[in-house]
Design a protein around this motif. Sequence first.
Motif, PDB file in Angstrom:
ATOM      1  N   TRP A  36       0.842  -1.204   0.000  1.00  0.00           N
ATOM      2  CA  TRP A  36       0.000   0.000   0.000  1.00  0.00           C
ATOM      3  C   TRP A  36       0.873   1.249   0.000  1.00  0.00           C
ATOM      4  N   ALA A  37       1.924   1.248   0.833  1.00  0.00           N
ATOM      5  CA  ALA A  37       2.813   2.414   0.907  1.00  0.00           C
ATOM      6  C   ALA A  37       3.442   2.708  -0.444  1.00  0.00           C
ATOM      7  N   TRP A  38       3.850   1.651  -1.144  1.00  0.00           N
ATOM      8  CA  TRP A  38       4.484   1.835  -2.440  1.00  0.00           C
ATOM      9  C   TRP A  38       3.547   2.485  -3.442  1.00  0.00           C
ATOM     10  N   GLN A  39       2.250   2.181  -3.362  1.00  0.00           N
ATOM     11  CA  GLN A  39       1.293   2.775  -4.291  1.00  0.00           C
ATOM     12  C   GLN A  39       1.296   4.298  -4.193  1.00  0.00           C
ATOM     13  N   PHE A  40       1.522   4.817  -2.988  1.00  0.00           N
ATOM     14  CA  PHE A  40       1.544   6.274  -2.816  1.00  0.00           C
ATOM     15  C   PHE A  40       2.907   6.859  -3.176  1.00  0.00           C
ATOM     16  N   LEU A  41       3.982   6.229  -2.729  1.00  0.00           N
ATOM     17  CA  LEU A  41       5.309   6.776  -3.015  1.00  0.00           C
ATOM     18  C   LEU A  41       5.566   6.831  -4.509  1.00  0.00           C
ATOM     19  N   ARG A  42       5.175   5.798  -5.251  1.00  0.00           N
ATOM     20  CA  ARG A  42       5.484   5.787  -6.677  1.00  0.00           C
ATOM     21  C   ARG A  42       4.706   6.850  -7.445  1.00  0.00           C
ATOM     22  N   ARG A  43       3.695   7.436  -6.847  1.00  0.00           N
ATOM     23  CA  ARG A  43       2.949   8.520  -7.473  1.00  0.00           C
ATOM     24  C   ARG A  43       3.530   9.895  -7.142  1.00  0.00           C
ATOM     25  N   SER A  44       4.579   9.923  -6.338  1.00  0.00           N
ATOM     26  CA  SER A  44       5.228  11.193  -6.001  1.00  0.00           C
ATOM     27  C   SER A  44       6.024  11.703  -7.193  1.00  0.00           C
ATOM     28  N   GLU A  45       5.707  12.901  -7.663  1.00  0.00           N
ATOM     29  CA  GLU A  45       6.436  13.465  -8.790  1.00  0.00           C
ATOM     30  C   GLU A  45       7.882  13.766  -8.406  1.00  0.00           C
ATOM     31  N   VAL A  46       8.127  14.038  -7.137  1.00  0.00           N
ATOM     32  CA  VAL A  46       9.494  14.276  -6.668  1.00  0.00           C
ATOM     33  C   VAL A  46      10.289  12.978  -6.727  1.00  0.00           C
ATOM     34  N   TYR A  47       9.671  11.869  -6.247  1.00  0.00           N
ATOM     35  CA  TYR A  47      10.346  10.576  -6.317  1.00  0.00           C
ATOM     36  C   TYR A  47      10.607  10.180  -7.765  1.00  0.00           C
ATOM     37  N   GLN A  48       9.623  10.393  -8.626  1.00  0.00           N
ATOM     38  CA  GLN A  48       9.782  10.040 -10.034  1.00  0.00           C
ATOM     39  C   GLN A  48      10.949  10.799 -10.660  1.00  0.00           C
ATOM     40  N   ALA A  49      11.063  12.087 -10.333  1.00  0.00           N
ATOM     41  CA  ALA A  49      12.162  12.889 -10.878  1.00  0.00           C
ATOM     42  C   ALA A  49      13.507  12.398 -10.351  1.00  0.00           C
ATOM     43  N   ASP A  50      13.568  12.057  -9.070  1.00  0.00           N
ATOM     44  CA  ASP A  50      14.814  11.541  -8.497  1.00  0.00           C
ATOM     45  C   ASP A  50      15.198  10.215  -9.157  1.00  0.00           C
ATOM     46  N   TYR A  51      14.206   9.355  -9.363  1.00  0.00           N
ATOM     47  CA  TYR A  51      14.503   8.062  -9.984  1.00  0.00           C
ATOM     48  C   TYR A  51      15.039   8.251 -11.406  1.00  0.00           C
ATOM     49  N   ARG A  52      14.382   9.108 -12.177  1.00  0.00           N
ATOM     50  CA  ARG A  52      14.840   9.337 -13.559  1.00  0.00           C
ATOM     51  C   ARG A  52      16.260   9.901 -13.585  1.00  0.00           C
ATOM     52  N   GLY A  53      16.567  10.780 -12.625  1.00  0.00           N
ATOM     53  CA  GLY A  53      17.889  11.370 -12.585  1.00  0.00           C
ATOM     54  C   GLY A  53      18.979  10.382 -12.208  1.00  0.00           C
ATOM     55  N   LEU A  54      18.609   9.321 -11.491  1.00  0.00           N
ATOM     56  CA  LEU A  54      19.581   8.342 -11.014  1.00  0.00           C
ATOM     57  C   LEU A  54      19.493   7.004 -11.747  1.00  0.00           C
ATOM     58  N   GLN A  55      18.612   6.919 -12.722  1.00  0.00           N
ATOM     59  CA  GLN A  55      18.292   5.639 -13.350  1.00  0.00           C
ATOM     60  C   GLN A  55      19.526   4.922 -13.895  1.00  0.00           C
ATOM     61  N   ARG A  56      20.493   5.668 -14.385  1.00  0.00           N
ATOM     62  CA  ARG A  56      21.699   5.061 -14.954  1.00  0.00           C
ATOM     63  C   ARG A  56      22.758   4.760 -13.892  1.00  0.00           C
ATOM     64  N   GLY A  59      23.234   1.878  -8.617  1.00  0.00           N
ATOM     65  CA  GLY A  59      24.105   1.222  -7.660  1.00  0.00           C
ATOM     66  C   GLY A  59      25.091   2.149  -6.987  1.00  0.00           C
ATOM     67  N   SER A  60      24.999   3.439  -7.273  1.00  0.00           N
ATOM     68  CA  SER A  60      25.961   4.400  -6.743  1.00  0.00           C
ATOM     69  C   SER A  60      25.665   4.768  -5.299  1.00  0.00           C
ATOM     70  N   THR A  61      26.663   5.359  -4.651  1.00  0.00           N
ATOM     71  CA  THR A  61      26.492   5.833  -3.276  1.00  0.00           C
ATOM     72  C   THR A  61      25.419   6.911  -3.227  1.00  0.00           C
ATOM     73  N   GLU A  62      25.395   7.784  -4.235  1.00  0.00           N
ATOM     74  CA  GLU A  62      24.386   8.850  -4.279  1.00  0.00           C
ATOM     75  C   GLU A  62      22.981   8.272  -4.355  1.00  0.00           C
ATOM     76  N   ALA A  63      22.797   7.251  -5.186  1.00  0.00           N
ATOM     77  CA  ALA A  63      21.473   6.642  -5.324  1.00  0.00           C
ATOM     78  C   ALA A  63      21.019   6.007  -4.016  1.00  0.00           C
ATOM     79  N   ARG A  64      21.933   5.342  -3.324  1.00  0.00           N
ATOM     80  CA  ARG A  64      21.570   4.731  -2.039  1.00  0.00           C
ATOM     81  C   ARG A  64      21.233   5.795  -1.007  1.00  0.00           C
ATOM     82  N   SER A  65      21.955   6.917  -1.051  1.00  0.00           N
ATOM     83  CA  SER A  65      21.676   8.010  -0.123  1.00  0.00           C
ATOM     84  C   SER A  65      20.302   8.614  -0.382  1.00  0.00           C
ATOM     85  N   VAL A  66      19.962   8.808  -1.650  1.00  0.00           N
ATOM     86  CA  VAL A  66      18.643   9.348  -2.003  1.00  0.00           C
ATOM     87  C   VAL A  66      17.553   8.357  -1.600  1.00  0.00           C
ATOM     88  N   ALA A  67      17.790   7.075  -1.847  1.00  0.00           N
ATOM     89  CA  ALA A  67      16.805   6.051  -1.474  1.00  0.00           C
ATOM     90  C   ALA A  67      16.520   6.087   0.013  1.00  0.00           C
TER      91      ALA A  67
END
Length: 223
Positions: A36-56, A59-67
């Motif tokens: 249920w929690a994931w259904q709401f988080l994945r609709r966050s436009e901020v989360y979506q933008a962060d994911y797109r920016g880190l998609q490549r 596995g980086s330290t930055e991606a883990r920190s953002v996560a």
Amino acid sequence: MTGFPNWRSATSYPTANSFAEPYRRQDDPFYTSKAWAWQFLRRSEVYQADYRGLQRHLGSTEARSVARRYGLSIMCPYDEEIPAYIPFLATSILPQIDSCNRQPPGMLERHHLAFVFDLRLPLEQQLELARIQFVEERDRRKIKSPIPRRKRPAALARYLRVIDAKHAGASNREIAQQFIADRLYSSDSAGSLYAGQYRIERDWQIARQLVAHGYLGLAYSSR
């Protein structure tokens, strides 16, 4: 947003039994609440933008920190409705009570609890995690206190529909008309479109809170 259901179709949204697979709950007793929690988080436009920016560089330290800012162990693709693994890890958060909140002897009473906040991280998420820690520690110490009821799956599904409808550009009037037709509101409001629009606005406020930080309460709460 792409990858999300048509808000006008009630059957496209989760129900009370959508995330109740016994084999998954056996592996993780919090699976349903995390789903249920994931259904709401994945609709966050901020989360979506962060994911797109880190998609490549997932596995980086930055991606883990953002996560970790989102209460996740890894950044998960937001277009996956039900990932094979839902990366909310309570064990990575809740032990902070013992390590960060311990005070010198005599500084706190038995029924007191101190929290440490990181000024570099978003406040809302930290406040929600503090609330979760508060409940867990209160239960551990067996201190009784009134506990609010969890939101019912039917209400959560309705909030998801409101989010998708708003992102699709629908007005409160349009959403209210659809929800009244679907009998999502009680009969006392079904006869009044104005009352329905008022309820939509109230649902939208709750939905936004769940997307911004309230999803953490869904993911970690044992209630």
